[in-house]
Design a protein around this motif. Structure first.
Motif, PDB file in Angstrom:
ATOM      1  N   SER A 123       0.823  -1.211   0.026  1.00 21.95           N
ATOM      2  CA  SER A 123       0.090   0.014   0.090  1.00 21.95           C
ATOM      3  C   SER A 123       0.791   1.236  -0.109  1.00 21.95           C
ATOM      4  N   GLY A 124       2.134   1.128   0.213  1.00 22.77           N
ATOM      5  CA  GLY A 124       3.091   2.409   0.512  1.00 22.77           C
ATOM      6  C   GLY A 124       3.221   2.771   1.703  1.00 22.77           C
ATOM      7  N   GLU A 125       2.678   2.061   2.813  1.00 20.15           N
ATOM      8  CA  GLU A 125       2.721   2.043   4.173  1.00 20.15           C
ATOM      9  C   GLU A 125       3.768   1.123   4.594  1.00 20.15           C
ATOM     10  N   SER A 126       4.134   1.462   5.900  1.00 23.06           N
ATOM     11  CA  SER A 126       5.079   0.593   6.678  1.00 23.06           C
ATOM     12  C   SER A 126       4.568   0.200   7.738  1.00 23.06           C
ATOM     13  N   LEU A 127       4.295  -1.077   8.547  1.00 22.48           N
ATOM     14  CA  LEU A 127       3.818  -1.474   9.721  1.00 22.48           C
ATOM     15  C   LEU A 127       5.177  -1.308  10.585  1.00 22.48           C
ATOM     16  N   ILE A 128       5.109  -0.567  11.751  1.00 19.78           N
ATOM     17  CA  ILE A 128       6.429  -0.586  12.572  1.00 19.78           C
ATOM     18  C   ILE A 128       5.699  -1.401  13.785  1.00 19.78           C
ATOM     19  N   LEU A 129       6.707  -2.185  14.333  1.00 20.31           N
ATOM     20  CA  LEU A 129       6.253  -3.063  15.470  1.00 20.31           C
ATOM     21  C   LEU A 129       7.353  -2.870  16.596  1.00 20.31           C
ATOM     22  N   HIS A 130       7.162  -2.605  17.694  1.00 17.72           N
ATOM     23  CA  HIS A 130       8.010  -2.674  18.771  1.00 17.72           C
ATOM     24  C   HIS A 130       7.592  -3.402  19.917  1.00 17.72           C
ATOM     25  N   LEU A 131       8.539  -4.286  20.445  1.00 19.79           N
ATOM     26  CA  LEU A 131       8.185  -5.353  21.571  1.00 19.79           C
ATOM     27  C   LEU A 131       7.772  -4.818  22.582  1.00 19.79           C
ATOM     28  N   GLY A 132       8.426  -3.792  23.396  1.00 14.54           N
ATOM     29  CA  GLY A 132       8.514  -3.198  24.485  1.00 14.54           C
ATOM     30  C   GLY A 132       9.120  -4.076  25.631  1.00 14.54           C
ATOM     31  N   MET A 133       8.576  -4.188  26.878  1.00 16.43           N
ATOM     32  CA  MET A 133       9.135  -5.071  27.815  1.00 16.43           C
ATOM     33  C   MET A 133       8.833  -6.452  27.518  1.00 16.43           C
ATOM     34  N   SER A 134       7.769  -6.759  27.205  1.00 16.67           N
ATOM     35  CA  SER A 134       7.287  -8.220  27.311  1.00 16.67           C
ATOM     36  C   SER A 134       6.873  -8.815  26.029  1.00 16.67           C
ATOM     37  N   GLY A 135       6.602  -8.022  25.033  1.00 17.11           N
ATOM     38  CA  GLY A 135       5.934  -8.417  23.351  1.00 17.11           C
ATOM     39  C   GLY A 135       6.623  -9.443  22.951  1.00 17.11           C
ATOM     40  N   ARG A 136       5.782 -10.380  22.563  1.00 13.52           N
ATOM     41  CA  ARG A 136       6.292 -11.513  21.579  1.00 13.52           C
ATOM     42  C   ARG A 136       5.366 -11.970  20.461  1.00 13.52           C
ATOM     43  N   PHE A 137       5.671 -12.558  19.501  1.00 11.98           N
ATOM     44  CA  PHE A 137       4.900 -13.138  18.566  1.00 11.98           C
ATOM     45  C   PHE A 137       4.889 -14.553  18.490  1.00 11.98           C
ATOM     46  N   ASP A 138       3.735 -15.195  18.269  1.00  4.86           N
ATOM     47  CA  ASP A 138       3.245 -16.446  18.165  1.00  4.86           C
ATOM     48  C   ASP A 138       3.069 -16.793  16.792  1.00  4.86           C
TER      49      ASP A 138
ATOM     50  N   ASP B 114       1.349  -9.521  24.617  1.00  5.26           N
ATOM     51  CA  ASP B 114       2.034  -8.617  25.584  1.00  5.26           C
ATOM     52  C   ASP B 114       1.510  -8.163  26.999  1.00  5.26           C
ATOM     53  N   ALA B 115       2.103  -8.951  28.009  1.00  5.91           N
ATOM     54  CA  ALA B 115       1.475  -8.903  29.385  1.00  5.91           C
ATOM     55  C   ALA B 115       1.804  -7.359  29.908  1.00  5.91           C
ATOM     56  N   ARG B 116       2.483  -6.767  29.677  1.00 11.17           N
ATOM     57  CA  ARG B 116       2.833  -5.465  30.455  1.00 11.17           C
ATOM     58  C   ARG B 116       2.191  -4.522  29.344  1.00 11.17           C
ATOM     59  N   ARG B 117       2.103  -4.696  28.043  1.00  8.90           N
ATOM     60  CA  ARG B 117       1.415  -3.699  27.078  1.00  8.90           C
ATOM     61  C   ARG B 117       2.462  -2.520  26.879  1.00  8.90           C
ATOM     62  N   PHE B 118       3.846  -2.749  26.809  1.00  3.48           N
ATOM     63  CA  PHE B 118       4.701  -1.749  26.540  1.00  3.48           C
ATOM     64  C   PHE B 118       5.028  -1.484  25.162  1.00  3.48           C
ATOM     65  N   GLY B 119       4.538  -2.503  24.565  1.00  7.04           N
ATOM     66  CA  GLY B 119       4.880  -2.464  23.163  1.00  7.04           C
ATOM     67  C   GLY B 119       3.930  -1.952  22.201  1.00  7.04           C
ATOM     68  N   PHE B 120       4.244  -1.509  21.083  1.00  2.58           N
ATOM     69  CA  PHE B 120       2.973  -0.699  20.074  1.00  2.58           C
ATOM     70  C   PHE B 120       3.170  -1.076  18.877  1.00  2.58           C
ATOM     71  N   MET B 121       2.189  -0.802  18.047  1.00  3.03           N
ATOM     72  CA  MET B 121       2.266  -0.714  16.566  1.00  3.03           C
ATOM     73  C   MET B 121       1.843   0.544  15.715  1.00  3.03           C
ATOM     74  N   ASP B 122       2.391   0.748  14.775  1.00  3.86           N
ATOM     75  CA  ASP B 122       2.091   1.925  14.002  1.00  3.86           C
ATOM     76  C   ASP B 122       2.266   2.077  12.512  1.00  3.86           C
ATOM     77  N   LEU B 123       1.414   2.754  11.794  1.00  2.15           N
ATOM     78  CA  LEU B 123       1.656   2.888  10.445  1.00  2.15           C
ATOM     79  C   LEU B 123       2.058   4.093  10.011  1.00  2.15           C
ATOM     80  N   VAL B 124       3.222   3.979   8.903  1.00  2.00           N
ATOM     81  CA  VAL B 124       3.663   5.369   8.589  1.00  2.00           C
ATOM     82  C   VAL B 124       4.005   5.167   7.061  1.00  2.00           C
ATOM     83  N   PRO B 125       3.791   6.241   6.199  1.00  2.11           N
ATOM     84  CA  PRO B 125       4.149   6.329   4.960  1.00  2.11           C
ATOM     85  C   PRO B 125       5.722   5.590   4.631  1.00  2.11           C
ATOM     86  N   SER B 126       5.917   4.603   3.808  1.00  3.77           N
ATOM     87  CA  SER B 126       7.276   3.988   3.681  1.00  3.77           C
ATOM     88  C   SER B 126       8.240   5.053   3.313  1.00  3.77           C
TER      89      SER B 126
END
Length: 314
Positions: free
Chosen positions: A66-81, A123-135
């Motif tokens: 789409s011309g955007e980028s998904l930015i992902l940050h794990l914070g303190m306890s984030g993980r992906f299954d 993410d138990a502590r919810r210090f992670g985040f997701m954002d969308l920005v133009p690439s």
């Protein structure tokens, strides 16, 4: 908090499932993590294909068609299954080392992909985040605009190290943790790199440059050992400490190769050294070093040593 090697390990685990796949369905189970999700987040993701999955410092960046980028940050306890379409669950159960932080009640974002894989963000502590920005605006977006050079890139040269730290009286360890100078370095791997380079953590950072601004021998050595330490840690799957695990749920192994981190009171592993690992605090954080093979250039020793028996705050 996961450091660069852990984030790179997660990226490598996610890439086979995500790159080339389309977001078929995205489910948000809460309106926010550390920050609210971007406006129309689900609508902007669904139907979009992931063209690439990269890393910038401690962030993951998924480029979309789409011309955007998904930015992902794990914070303190984030993980992906990652659950694969052939029925394999690459992360069954709870793999956090300190209890139920991987429990399903902490599954906040579920992404069903066109290839049949399901990627769940927990993410138990919810210090992670997701954002969308133009690439096209990644380099200047609020997350990356003030970020320093990548330590695993060709940009980390002795000349760059000398230029970044010249005239700085800041203690060397604190300067290396400044994300505006070198991005992605964290407490663990800075301690390890300084030990390999034989540099005292309280040495003024400006000592890395000579009077003429050229890199000192210390700068040349540091520019060499930083990528070495990070590369070895990535190859080992990162370091499992309190609540980090890979996407397949397994633990990283680099903590078994620590030379100084979390080893206060133990014998230095440098052959022929015979020194003892000490622990001091710098800017409220634990620093581990060997006073024998990391001598302060001015003959100073740590002024804020912590008793060996005290508990390490990870």
């Amino acid at each position: 908090m996961p450091e660069l090697p852990e984030v790179e390990t997660v990226r490598r685990g996610l890439a086979p499932a995500m790159v080339g796949a389309r977001f078929a369905r995205v489910t948000l189970r809460r309106p926010n993590l550390r920050f609210p999700f971007p406006e129309s987040f689900v609508e902007r993701l669904e139907g979009r294909t992931v063209l690439a999955l990269d890393r910038r410092a401690k962030y993951l960046v998924a480029g979309l068609d789409s011309g955007e980028s998904l930015i992902l940050h794990l914070g303190m306890s984030g993980r992906f299954d990652v659950a694969m379409p052939d029925g394999r669950n690459l992360s069954p159960g709870d793999f956090y080392l300190d209890g139920a932080q991987g429990a399903p009640k902490h599954d906040h974002v579920v992404m069903a992909l066109s290839n049949g894989a399901t990627v769940t963000y927990n993410d138990a502590r919810r210090f992670g985040f997701m954002d969308l920005v133009p690439s096209a605006d990644l380099a200047t977006c609020r997350h990356f605009a003030a970020m320093g050079l990548e330590p695993l890139s060709d940009a980390l040269t002795p000349e760059a190290v000398a230029r970044l730290f010249r005239h700085k009286i800041t203690p060397l360890k604190a300067a290396l943790l400044d994300q505006r100078l070198i991005a992605g370095l964290g407490n663990i791997y800075v301690c390890e790199a300084l030990h390999r380079a034989g540099l005292h953590p309280e040495m003024p950072a400006g000592r890395l440059a000579g009077p003429d601004g050229r890199p000192s021998s210390k700068a040349r050595l540091l520019a060499k050992v930083i990528p070495q330490v990070l590369t070895e840690a990535v190859a080992a799957g990162g370091s499992t400490l309190r609540d980090y695990a890979q996407t397949d749920g397994s633990s990283g192994a680099f903590q078994h190769a620590f030379r100084v981190y979390d080893r206060a009171g133990e014998v230095c592993r440098t052959i022929g050294c015979g020194g003892c690992i000490e622990r001091i605090t710098q800017s409220g954080r634990s620093t581990f070093y060997c006073a024998t093979c990391q001598r302060h250039p001015e003959g100073l020793s740590g002024s804020s040593k912590i008793p060996v028996k005290s508990k390490v705050e990870l």
